[in-house]
Design a protein around this motif. Structure first.
Motif, mmCIF file in Angstrom:
data_model
loop_
_atom_site.group_PDB
_atom_site.id
_atom_site.type_symbol
_atom_site.label_atom_id
_atom_site.label_comp_id
_atom_site.label_asym_id
_atom_site.label_seq_id
_atom_site.Cartn_x
_atom_site.Cartn_y
_atom_site.Cartn_z
ATOM 1 N N ASN A 16 0.818 -1.218 0.000
ATOM 2 C CA ASN A 16 0.000 0.000 0.000
ATOM 3 C C ASN A 16 0.850 1.265 0.000
ATOM 4 O OD1 ASN A 16 -2.278 -1.482 -0.061
ATOM 5 N ND2 ASN A 16 -3.058 -0.882 1.933
ATOM 6 N N ARG A 17 2.109 1.118 -0.356
ATOM 7 C CA ARG A 17 2.996 2.286 -0.383
ATOM 8 C C ARG A 17 3.019 2.956 -1.748
ATOM 9 N NH1 ARG A 17 3.093 4.846 3.323
ATOM 10 N NH2 ARG A 17 4.951 5.912 2.599
ATOM 11 N N GLY A 18 2.433 2.319 -2.751
ATOM 12 C CA GLY A 18 2.382 2.924 -4.079
ATOM 13 C C GLY A 18 3.649 2.668 -4.882
ATOM 14 N N GLY A 19 3.587 2.940 -6.174
ATOM 15 C CA GLY A 19 4.747 2.761 -7.038
ATOM 16 C C GLY A 19 4.971 1.308 -7.403
ATOM 17 N N GLN A 20 6.038 1.055 -8.141
ATOM 18 C CA GLN A 20 6.392 -0.289 -8.570
ATOM 19 C C GLN A 20 7.492 -0.830 -7.674
ATOM 20 O OE1 GLN A 20 4.886 -2.038 -11.076
ATOM 21 N NE2 GLN A 20 3.429 -0.324 -11.147
ATOM 22 N N ARG A 21 7.190 -1.852 -6.947
ATOM 23 C CA ARG A 21 8.169 -2.413 -6.018
ATOM 24 C C ARG A 21 9.017 -3.470 -6.724
ATOM 25 N NH1 ARG A 21 8.663 -2.536 -0.592
ATOM 26 N NH2 ARG A 21 6.697 -1.405 -0.426
ATOM 27 N N THR A 22 10.314 -3.441 -6.464
ATOM 28 C CA THR A 22 11.229 -4.446 -6.982
ATOM 29 C C THR A 22 11.998 -5.042 -5.818
ATOM 30 O OG1 THR A 22 11.473 -3.264 -9.075
ATOM 31 C CG2 THR A 22 13.145 -4.907 -8.530
ATOM 32 N N LEU A 23 11.951 -6.359 -5.684
ATOM 33 C CA LEU A 23 12.691 -7.053 -4.639
ATOM 34 C C LEU A 23 13.696 -7.979 -5.308
ATOM 35 C CD1 LEU A 23 9.756 -7.992 -2.221
ATOM 36 C CD2 LEU A 23 11.357 -6.092 -2.006
ATOM 37 N N THR A 24 14.951 -7.856 -4.942
ATOM 38 C CA THR A 24 15.994 -8.678 -5.532
ATOM 39 C C THR A 24 16.788 -9.373 -4.432
ATOM 40 O OG1 THR A 24 17.545 -6.824 -5.532
ATOM 41 C CG2 THR A 24 16.216 -7.154 -7.519
ATOM 42 N N SER A 25 17.453 -10.436 -4.789
ATOM 43 C CA SER A 25 18.229 -11.191 -3.819
ATOM 44 C C SER A 25 19.354 -11.924 -4.514
ATOM 45 C CB SER A 25 17.327 -12.193 -3.088
ATOM 46 O OG SER A 25 18.083 -13.029 -2.246
ATOM 47 N N THR A 26 20.486 -12.065 -3.823
ATOM 48 C CA THR A 26 21.596 -12.863 -4.346
ATOM 49 C C THR A 26 21.393 -14.345 -4.035
ATOM 50 O OG1 THR A 26 22.843 -12.465 -2.312
ATOM 51 C CG2 THR A 26 23.233 -10.963 -4.163
ATOM 52 N N ASN A 27 20.447 -14.643 -3.146
ATOM 53 C CA ASN A 27 20.132 -16.024 -2.829
ATOM 54 C C ASN A 27 19.314 -16.610 -3.987
ATOM 55 O OD1 ASN A 27 18.944 -18.433 -1.828
ATOM 56 N ND2 ASN A 27 19.043 -17.675 0.265
ATOM 57 N N PRO A 28 19.773 -17.686 -4.619
ATOM 58 C CA PRO A 28 19.090 -18.198 -5.814
ATOM 59 C C PRO A 28 17.769 -18.913 -5.524
ATOM 60 C CG PRO A 28 20.917 -19.623 -5.225
ATOM 61 C CD PRO A 28 21.006 -18.442 -4.313
ATOM 62 N N ARG A 29 17.454 -19.167 -4.278
ATOM 63 C CA ARG A 29 16.221 -19.883 -3.965
ATOM 64 C C ARG A 29 15.013 -19.087 -4.448
ATOM 65 N NH1 ARG A 29 13.993 -21.735 2.046
ATOM 66 N NH2 ARG A 29 12.148 -22.892 1.290
#
Length: 265
Positions: A38-51
């Motif tokens: 609910n914060r607005g905008g386009q969220r991107t979540l990234t991780s170095t963990n390949p799982r």
């Protein structure tokens, strides 16, 4: 699917990246993350963990007054959950690696009519006095206790099921129509009476004493909002002539909302 992890974000800060990393360290092998943003905008979540963690980023219904925000967001997330067990991970909580496995273990051993609370530990110095186990009346197994209906019915609910290392069967949550969007609200504005409604439906309240979550300092998302007096929302009840308080009706149905989402999958 075994578990749906449900997170709602309504605060002006972002903890999601750390939560993603914590979820990738979980020992349970079958779960999804439903993230209500609910914060607005386009969220991107990234991780170095390949799982790979199945992730659904959704938004809650709009056009509602602010006192509904927390319950409404949780209900919107519930309408997308596919797990047999729903684990609520508020946006200031980090689960330790065995938390989801532990909740699933207790659910399979004692369920399906159960809702579960686990211990909390301080995640930062501001929370140092918040580390605690939820209180139990009696132990029923190895590291697990139970709270009776009578205790739930007489308690202030502040220590009970509200999204801090807590889970319940999806069946139970649907049976009580999710979180009440017309609550008067406690400090923080979430529907704490859902625990009693699930107990009335026939669920046992289990308390895990083994696997903690870290709770980090956070502010109420409602501070500064109109009609919020620092402790509860005002103006949600109407007093009638005989002095009784009559609650605003809530005609929303979680079953209807789930059906509308499932139809397009």
């Amino acid at each position: 699917m075994k578990v749906s992890v449900l997170t709602t974000t309504v605060r002006p800060w972002d903890f999601a990246q750390r939560q993603l990393e914590a979820l990738k360290e979980q020992t349970l092998d079958d779960f999804e993350w439903v993230f209500v943003d609910n914060r607005g905008g386009q969220r991107t979540l990234t991780s170095t963990n390949p799982r790979h963690i199945p992730l659904k980023i959704v938004q809650s219904r709009g056009g509602q007054p602010p006192y509904m925000a927390e319950a409404l967001a949780k209900n919107s997330g519930l309408s997308y959950c596919q797990g047999e067990l729903v684990y609520l991970m508020n946006d200031y909580i980090l689960p330790t690696p065995k938390v989801l496995e532990r909740h699933w273990q207790l659910y399979k051993e004692y369920g399906p009519k159960v809702f579960i609370s686990g211990p909390l530990e301080a995640g930062d110095l501001e929370q140092k006095d918040r580390s605690r186990h939820r209180k139990v009346e009696y132990e029923i197994g190895d590291g697990v206790g139970e709270v009776s209906w009578a205790k739930l019915n007489s308690n202030s609910f502040t220590e009970f099921w509200a999204g801090r290392n807590d889970s319940a069967s999806l069946e139970a949550l649907l049976a009580v129509n999710g979180f009440d969007e017309c609550i008067d609200g406690g400090k923080g504005g979430i529907d704490l009476l859902i625990a009693l409604r699930m107990a009335n439906w026939g669920c046992r309240h289990l308390v895990d004493l083994k696997e903690p979550c870290l709770e980090f300092s956070h502010v109420s998302p409602h501070v500064g909002q109109p009609d919020y007096d620092g402790n509860r929302w005002v103006g949600l009840y109407r007093e009638i002539k005989d002095g009784r308080l009559v609650r605003t009706e809530n005609s929303w149905s979680i079953a209807d909302e789930r059906a509308s989402h499932l139809a397009y999958r």
